[in-house]
Scaffold this active site. Structure first.
Site, PDB file in Angstrom:
ATOM      1  N   ASN A   1     -10.593  -2.712  -6.517  1.00 32.90           N
ATOM      2  CA  ASN A   1      -9.853  -1.708  -7.343  1.00 32.90           C
ATOM      3  C   ASN A   1     -10.396  -1.242  -8.868  1.00 32.90           C
ATOM      4  O   ASN A   1     -10.035  -0.293  -9.196  1.00 32.90           O
ATOM      5  CB  ASN A   1      -8.225  -2.039  -7.703  1.00 32.90           C
ATOM      6  CG  ASN A   1      -7.420  -1.998  -6.340  1.00 32.90           C
ATOM      7  OD1 ASN A   1      -6.498  -3.041  -6.120  1.00 32.90           O
ATOM      8  ND2 ASN A   1      -7.898  -1.081  -5.348  1.00 32.90           N
TER       9      ASN A   1
ATOM     10  N   ASP B   1       0.966  -1.315   0.137  1.00 30.30           N
ATOM     11  CA  ASP B   1       0.110  -0.140  -0.016  1.00 30.30           C
ATOM     12  C   ASP B   1       1.042   1.436   0.018  1.00 30.30           C
ATOM     13  O   ASP B   1       2.054   1.328   0.563  1.00 30.30           O
ATOM     14  CB  ASP B   1      -1.082   0.076   1.373  1.00 30.30           C
ATOM     15  CG  ASP B   1      -2.093   0.893   1.042  1.00 30.30           C
ATOM     16  OD1 ASP B   1      -2.331   1.499  -0.054  1.00 30.30           O
ATOM     17  OD2 ASP B   1      -2.697   1.145   2.083  1.00 30.30           O
TER      18      ASP B   1
END
Ligand code: FPP
Length: 230
Positions: A62, A14
């Site tokens: 996503n 991340d």
């Protein structure tokens, strides 16, 4: 006492976007840098004797991102699949992908298959890329197949047999960039994983940080619900 290196490390990579923003660059610049970090961390894990590295490259959620970013991530992955074969062969890396095929372009699926086939005989570290992956989708897909196949004796190993790939559970889960959540990653497999969170954004993550995570893991008292008698 010998200090054990985890057999399987899973990583939530991340912070690419925040890293890029801090440099006044577009988010896609962060993803490109993230792919470079993955290459380095794969090499370090291989040298340390880690047997499986699973990384979260694209989640089922996503797709909600701007089309431009989704397209850039697809392009980046395709480029990686096309260019990485030589390096993976040289480093004896077995490459596999875990995730749903639906929604992924035929071209990308073909490139995935080609790289999986080319590296299937390699005996070093396994790189498992979680792509179009969601922990809940994985369990739904497993349950569907269990029903379709008329399985009667349902045990934990039955469920494991139907997961996208049958790997040992990760002993260590690393998340970069500071958020304290699982984000639908490996929900079944991380039941007893030790979790390590660092504030470092993924593009800045390096071997020294990896060693810190492993050292932290080595200090944990793993009881698996039992009691350790010391
Ligand atoms: C999370 O950062 C990262 C992703 C959603 C993509 C991860 C992809 C890579 C590291 C590239 C991997 C490439 C290959 C070739 C497998 P974020 O975008 O959510 O960052 P933010 O939270 O700071 O916005």
């Amino acid at each position: 006492m010998t200090l054990l290196v985890p057999k399987h490390i899973a990583i939530i990579m991340d912070g690419n976007g925040r890293w890029a923003k801090s440099k006044n660059m577009p988010r896609t610049y962060g993803h490109k840098a993230g792919a470079d970090t993955l290459r380095k961390i794969l090499t370090s894990c291989g040298e340390l004797g880690v047997e499986y590295l699973t990384v979260y490259a694209f989640s089922t959620e996503n797709w909600k991102r701007a089309k431009e970013e989704v397209d850039a991530l697809m392009f980046l992955f395709k480029t990686y699949l096309k260019n990485e074969k030589k390096v993976l062969m040289k480093k004896n890396v077995k490459f596999i992908v875990s995730g749903r095929k639906e929604g992924v372009s035929v071209g990308l699926l073909n490139e995935i298959k080609k790289l999986e086939d080319a590296t299937s005989g390699n005996t070093g570290i396994t790189l498992n890329i979680a792509f179009n992956y969601g922990g809940r989708s994985e369990l739904v897909d497993a349950i569907k197949k269990i029903v379709e196949n008329g399985e009667k004796d349902i045990t934990e190993s039955t469920v494991e047999k139907y997961l996208y790939n049958h790997l040992p559970d990760p002993e260590l889960l690393i998340r970069t960039s500071g958020e304290i959540r699982i984000s639908n990653f490996l929900l079944w497999q991380i039941a007893y994983s030790e979790i390590y969170i660092t504030d470092t954004h993924w593009p800045d993550f390096n071997e020294a940080e990896l060693l810190k995570a492993i050292e932290s893991y080595q200090k944990r008292d793993r009881r698996f619900g039992g009691v350790n008698v010391k």
